[in-house]
Design a protein around this motif. Structure first.
Motif, PDB file in Angstrom:
ATOM      1  N   THR A 132      -0.648   6.453 -11.518  1.00 21.48           N
ATOM      2  CA  THR A 132       0.507   6.020 -11.086  1.00 21.48           C
ATOM      3  C   THR A 132       1.710   6.924 -10.614  1.00 21.48           C
ATOM      4  OG1 THR A 132      -0.037   4.083 -12.670  1.00 21.48           O
ATOM      5  CG2 THR A 132       2.237   4.249 -11.820  1.00 21.48           C
ATOM      6  N   PRO A 133       1.918   7.133  -9.279  1.00 26.46           N
ATOM      7  CA  PRO A 133       2.832   7.898  -8.891  1.00 26.46           C
ATOM      8  C   PRO A 133       4.392   7.878  -9.670  1.00 26.46           C
ATOM      9  CG  PRO A 133       1.889   6.701  -7.102  1.00 26.46           C
ATOM     10  CD  PRO A 133       1.435   6.069  -8.287  1.00 26.46           C
ATOM     11  N   SER A 134       4.789   6.962 -10.135  1.00 23.03           N
ATOM     12  CA  SER A 134       5.823   6.875 -10.726  1.00 23.03           C
ATOM     13  C   SER A 134       6.098   7.549 -12.474  1.00 23.03           C
ATOM     14  CB  SER A 134       6.544   5.695 -11.207  1.00 23.03           C
ATOM     15  OG  SER A 134       5.688   4.684 -11.650  1.00 23.03           O
ATOM     16  N   VAL A 135       4.950   7.831 -12.648  1.00 24.43           N
ATOM     17  CA  VAL A 135       4.664   8.267 -14.201  1.00 24.43           C
ATOM     18  C   VAL A 135       4.527   9.697 -14.113  1.00 24.43           C
ATOM     19  CG1 VAL A 135       3.185   8.250 -16.367  1.00 24.43           C
ATOM     20  CG2 VAL A 135       3.570   6.013 -14.891  1.00 24.43           C
ATOM     21  N   ARG A 136       5.577  10.455 -14.803  1.00 26.16           N
ATOM     22  CA  ARG A 136       5.458  11.923 -14.663  1.00 26.16           C
ATOM     23  C   ARG A 136       4.147  12.391 -15.212  1.00 26.16           C
ATOM     24  NH1 ARG A 136      10.697  13.939 -17.423  1.00 26.16           N
ATOM     25  NH2 ARG A 136      10.210  12.237 -18.741  1.00 26.16           N
ATOM     26  N   ARG A 137       3.503  13.663 -14.951  1.00 22.96           N
ATOM     27  CA  ARG A 137       2.327  14.127 -15.386  1.00 22.96           C
ATOM     28  C   ARG A 137       2.271  14.632 -16.866  1.00 22.96           C
ATOM     29  NH1 ARG A 137      -0.844  15.311 -10.842  1.00 22.96           N
ATOM     30  NH2 ARG A 137      -0.621  13.384  -9.451  1.00 22.96           N
ATOM     31  N   ASN A 138       3.490  14.816 -17.304  1.00 21.09           N
ATOM     32  CA  ASN A 138       3.556  15.272 -18.526  1.00 21.09           C
ATOM     33  C   ASN A 138       3.466  14.147 -19.646  1.00 21.09           C
ATOM     34  OD1 ASN A 138       6.021  14.669 -17.663  1.00 21.09           O
ATOM     35  ND2 ASN A 138       7.128  15.733 -19.368  1.00 21.09           N
ATOM     36  N   VAL A 139       4.047  13.109 -19.039  1.00 22.74           N
ATOM     37  CA  VAL A 139       3.875  11.855 -20.037  1.00 22.74           C
ATOM     38  C   VAL A 139       2.370  11.517 -20.154  1.00 22.74           C
ATOM     39  CG1 VAL A 139       4.695   9.473 -19.855  1.00 22.74           C
ATOM     40  CG2 VAL A 139       6.467  11.290 -19.376  1.00 22.74           C
ATOM     41  N   ALA A 140       1.945  11.316 -18.863  1.00 18.12           N
ATOM     42  CA  ALA A 140       0.661  11.028 -18.861  1.00 18.12           C
ATOM     43  C   ALA A 140      -0.393  11.960 -19.766  1.00 18.12           C
ATOM     44  CB  ALA A 140      -0.031  10.754 -17.485  1.00 18.12           C
ATOM     45  N   THR A 141      -0.077  13.018 -19.722  1.00 20.47           N
ATOM     46  CA  THR A 141      -0.893  13.981 -20.420  1.00 20.47           C
ATOM     47  C   THR A 141      -0.733  13.985 -21.838  1.00 20.47           C
ATOM     48  OG1 THR A 141      -0.759  15.775 -18.421  1.00 20.47           O
ATOM     49  CG2 THR A 141      -1.567  16.449 -20.610  1.00 20.47           C
ATOM     50  N   TRP A 142       0.615  13.677 -22.366  1.00 15.80           N
ATOM     51  CA  TRP A 142       0.731  13.166 -23.768  1.00 15.80           C
ATOM     52  C   TRP A 142      -0.178  12.067 -24.149  1.00 15.80           C
ATOM     53  CZ3 TRP A 142       2.190  15.956 -27.351  1.00 15.80           C
ATOM     54  CH2 TRP A 142       3.455  17.055 -27.314  1.00 15.80           C
ATOM     55  N   LEU A 143      -0.308  11.141 -23.435  1.00 12.64           N
ATOM     56  CA  LEU A 143      -1.318   9.991 -23.755  1.00 12.64           C
ATOM     57  C   LEU A 143      -2.715  10.592 -23.794  1.00 12.64           C
ATOM     58  CD1 LEU A 143      -0.227   7.204 -21.174  1.00 12.64           C
ATOM     59  CD2 LEU A 143       0.096   7.259 -23.755  1.00 12.64           C
TER      60      LEU A 143
END
Length: 330
Positions: free
Chosen positions: A290-301
């Motif tokens: 999802t382009p609107s989600v920052r990569r660091n937020v996704a990585t925390w998942l």
């Protein structure tokens, strides 16, 4: 064969420790400054590969340095590279010892070596280190990530040997099925890749913070790590590869449960936490796409997903009782 397996595990732990020390030496030398002459000059491009990933690029140069300073810089870089390559060689030896321990354990038990927590952790950690060697073969510029990888391997294998050890025993009757190989093999393999994937995920979070100007601990640990973009890509590739295998493992487990217990799903503690892990990892892959989600937020998942895997492996076996209580702990 059981004694041989135990001895090989002990030597493998020591080998992982030596490999970690080698990577630490490379890391320390890569962070070293040239201290010949005044003022002290920073190395330019030290430890940064041509692709920007870091770890095994060209020899560093020293901006405006004297001939003596350049010689010191080159020798330091050569020693760092030698320490890193030596650490990789020792990691290969450790992985072979690790594999030998699993084979000996399987021969001693006359079955696949993943019938309890001790064997499961040994197998998952082997898959993780084997996957790392494949990644390193494909992308040698990521070598400095080996410092964190060997640390994780040493801690996991040592924990298995010192805390989780279980003598060789036959399988409990419920596990005597061909689904034992199908279901557990896919769970072991996917968990091993998730284990490998969490290492660049954690390194990315530190490296990204460092690239954003944060200079406090733990961000300084990532000073000589590969570039954040390379770590993030590796994290995604590993999870995208492992997630379908994990999904198949959960489905295979439901089929086995139907055959063994007459129901495909019963919200047993392990089933529940497997479902939680699946949801979190699916959320990571969705967030990553999802382009609107920052990569660091996704990585925390992704990091959270592995914490749920650890909970399923250790927490459920230690603190809960259920149909999957085959951990082998007293």
């Amino acid at each position: 064969m059981s004694v041989l397996s135990d001895q090989l595990v002990t030597v493998a732990v020591l080998a992982y420790l030596v490999a970690m020390i080698g990577h630490a030496v490379e890391y320390a030398l890569g962070n070293a400054r040239v201290r010949v002459g005044t003022p002290v000059r920073e190395l330019v491009g030290a430890g940064v590969g041509a692709s920007g990933d870091g770890g095994s690029g060209p020899e560093p140069a020293v901006a405006g340095a004297t001939a003596v300073e350049r010689t010191v810089a080159e020798r330091t870089a050569a020693r760092a590279r030698a320490a890193g390559l030596g650490a990789v060689a020792v990691t290969v030896v450790a992985a072979l010892l690790h594999l030998g321990a699993l084979i000996a354990r399987g021969v001693a038990a006359d079955r696949m070596p993943w019938g309890n927590m001790y064997e499961f952790v040994l197998t998952v950690s082997f898959i993780g280190v084997a996957g790392w060697l494949v990644v390193l073969w494909k992308r040698p510029t990521l070598r400095r990530l080996g410092l964190f990888l060997t640390l994780v391997m040493m801690l996991l294998v040592a924990t298995a040997e010192l805390v989780l050890y279980t003598p060789v025993v036959p399988l409990v009757p419920a596990l005597n099925s061909y689904w034992f190989i199908i279901h557990v093999a896919t769970i072991v393999f996917s968990s091993g890749i998730f284990l490998l994937g969490v290492v660049p995920a954690a390194a990315y979070l530190m490296r990204a913070g460092y690239e954003q100007g944060r200079r406090s601990f733990p961000y300084l640990l990532a000073k000589r790590m590969p570039a954040a973009a390379a770590l993030e890509r590796l994290t995604f590739v590993l999870h995208a590869f492992s997630f379908p295998i994990f999904t198949f493992a959960v489905i295979a487990g439901a089929i086995w449960a139907e055959a063994a217990w007459g129901r495909p799903w019963g919200w047993d503690p392990k089933e529940t936490w497997a479902f939680i892990s699946w949801v979190v990892y699916a959320g990571y892959l969705h967030a990553r796409a999802t382009p609107s989600v920052r990569r660091n937020v996704a990585t925390w998942l992704a990091v959270l997903g592995f914490l749920t895997v650890l909970m399923n492996l250790f927490g459920v076996n230690i603190f809960f009782e259920g149909l999957h209580s085959y951990g082998g702990l007293d």
